[in-house]
Design an enzyme around this catalytic site. Sequence first.
Site, PDB file in Angstrom:
ATOM      1  N   ASN A   1     -27.736  22.006   9.497  1.00  0.00           N
ATOM      2  CA  ASN A   1     -27.454  23.416   8.389  1.00  0.00           C
ATOM      3  C   ASN A   1     -27.429  21.434   7.071  1.00  0.00           C
ATOM      4  O   ASN A   1     -26.666  20.701   6.658  1.00  0.00           O
ATOM      5  CB  ASN A   1     -26.494  23.157   7.820  1.00  0.00           C
TER       6      ASN A   1
ATOM      7  N   ARG B   1     -14.647  26.034  -0.214  1.00  0.00           N
ATOM      8  CA  ARG B   1     -15.651  25.880  -0.915  1.00  0.00           C
ATOM      9  C   ARG B   1     -15.773  27.354  -0.998  1.00  0.00           C
ATOM     10  O   ARG B   1     -16.532  27.336   0.020  1.00  0.00           O
ATOM     11  CB  ARG B   1     -16.310  24.746  -0.866  1.00  0.00           C
TER      12      ARG B   1
ATOM     13  N   ARG C   1     -30.147  34.442  -2.953  1.00  0.00           N
ATOM     14  CA  ARG C   1     -29.161  33.113  -4.067  1.00  0.00           C
ATOM     15  C   ARG C   1     -30.381  33.031  -5.417  1.00  0.00           C
ATOM     16  O   ARG C   1     -31.701  33.552  -4.598  1.00  0.00           O
ATOM     17  CB  ARG C   1     -29.145  32.251  -3.353  1.00  0.00           C
TER      18      ARG C   1
ATOM     19  N   ALA D   1     -27.916  21.502   0.833  1.00  0.00           N
ATOM     20  CA  ALA D   1     -28.587  21.360  -0.811  1.00  0.00           C
ATOM     21  C   ALA D   1     -30.403  20.641  -0.464  1.00  0.00           C
ATOM     22  O   ALA D   1     -31.001  20.842  -1.014  1.00  0.00           O
ATOM     23  CB  ALA D   1     -27.959  20.257  -2.154  1.00  0.00           C
TER      24      ALA D   1
ATOM     25  N   HIS E   1     -28.494  28.272   7.854  1.00  0.00           N
ATOM     26  CA  HIS E   1     -27.971  28.176   6.738  1.00  0.00           C
ATOM     27  C   HIS E   1     -26.543  29.624   6.683  1.00  0.00           C
ATOM     28  O   HIS E   1     -27.256  30.998   7.293  1.00  0.00           O
ATOM     29  CB  HIS E   1     -29.040  28.722   5.423  1.00  0.00           C
TER      30      HIS E   1
ATOM     31  N   TYR F   1     -19.340  31.254   1.759  1.00  0.00           N
ATOM     32  CA  TYR F   1     -19.323  30.053   2.930  1.00  0.00           C
ATOM     33  C   TYR F   1     -18.399  30.469   3.674  1.00  0.00           C
ATOM     34  O   TYR F   1     -18.327  30.444   5.115  1.00  0.00           O
ATOM     35  CB  TYR F   1     -19.790  28.402   2.541  1.00  0.00           C
TER      36      TYR F   1
ATOM     37  N   PRO G   1     -24.617  18.165   2.625  1.00  0.00           N
ATOM     38  CA  PRO G   1     -23.370  17.977   1.253  1.00  0.00           C
ATOM     39  C   PRO G   1     -22.453  18.681   0.776  1.00  0.00           C
ATOM     40  O   PRO G   1     -23.273  20.052   1.229  1.00  0.00           O
ATOM     41  CB  PRO G   1     -24.557  16.979   0.433  1.00  0.00           C
ATOM     42  N   ASN G   2     -21.554  18.699   1.111  1.00  0.00           N
ATOM     43  CA  ASN G   2     -20.726  19.499   0.438  1.00  0.00           C
ATOM     44  C   ASN G   2     -20.103  20.286   1.246  1.00  0.00           C
ATOM     45  O   ASN G   2     -19.448  21.033   1.341  1.00  0.00           O
ATOM     46  CB  ASN G   2     -21.380  20.645  -0.384  1.00  0.00           C
TER      47      ASN G   2
ATOM     48  N   GLU H   1     -32.773  25.547  11.371  1.00  0.00           N
ATOM     49  CA  GLU H   1     -32.201  25.039  11.001  1.00  0.00           C
ATOM     50  C   GLU H   1     -31.767  26.351  10.420  1.00  0.00           C
ATOM     51  O   GLU H   1     -31.548  27.165  10.907  1.00  0.00           O
ATOM     52  CB  GLU H   1     -33.620  25.279   9.496  1.00  0.00           C
TER      53      GLU H   1
HETATM   54  C1  DHK Z   1     -25.847  24.968   2.230  1.00  0.00           C
HETATM   55  C2  DHK Z   1     -25.649  24.664   0.860  1.00  0.00           C
HETATM   56  O1  DHK Z   1     -24.342  23.288   0.287  1.00  0.00           O
HETATM   57  C3  DHK Z   1     -26.908  25.255  -0.146  1.00  0.00           C
HETATM   58  O2  DHK Z   1     -27.270  24.114  -0.994  1.00  0.00           O
HETATM   59  C4  DHK Z   1     -27.859  25.563   0.332  1.00  0.00           C
HETATM   60  C5  DHK Z   1     -26.652  25.977   2.930  1.00  0.00           C
HETATM   61  C6  DHK Z   1     -27.666  27.285   1.658  1.00  0.00           C
HETATM   62  C7  DHK Z   1     -26.130  27.332   3.401  1.00  0.00           C
HETATM   63  O3  DHK Z   1     -25.798  28.494   3.012  1.00  0.00           O
HETATM   64  O4  DHK Z   1     -24.913  26.846   4.567  1.00  0.00           O
HETATM   65  O5  DHK Z   1     -28.565  26.358  -0.692  1.00  0.00           O
END
Ligand code: DHK
Length: 147
Positions: free
Chosen positions: A75, A19, A108, A78, A101, A24, A11-12, A99
């Site tokens: 990835n 964002r 964090r 959340a 991130h 990111y 998500p996101n 995995e």
């Molecule tokens: C991306 C997210 O959206 C967060 O919810 C994770 C992760 C971290 C990232 O660092 O790619 O906590």
Amino acid sequence: MSDTIFILNGPNLNLLGQREPQIYGHETLADVEALCAAEAGPRGLKVVLRQTNHEGEMIDWVHEARHAAAGIVINPAAWTHTSVALLDALNAYEGPVIEVHISNVHKREAFRHHSYVSLRAEGVIAGLGIEGYALATRRICTLLGRG
Ligand code: DHK
């Protein structure tokens, strides 16, 4: 065996590049796809990159991977920190899983320090920006004997 690596995003991450760029970065999922393809292509493998904001859809893709993907880079965003259902789906998948991130989750909030997915993953990359996806793809190639 399939010659495809799934690059799955939670998500996101459709907003990657827009964002919270201080966390990111400015690159997009199209940039991620290009980096991963550049690792997999010369090793005789293809990548399929997907993103969803719906947990059930992600779980369906992991089920699909059982016959359609030789390995998974994921990835979970959340869902990393919340989803036993995603862990169970990955436990039903037999190929290698890495995995990723983008951010260093350990630097964090405390709720980002625990990952359900890490109980299944062969390896975890955090905090290397989108380069982490390229390294994860390369590792999947190695684990598939295409290093
Ligand atoms: C991306 C997210 O959206 C967060 O919810 C994770 C992760 C971290 C990232 O660092 O790619 O906590």
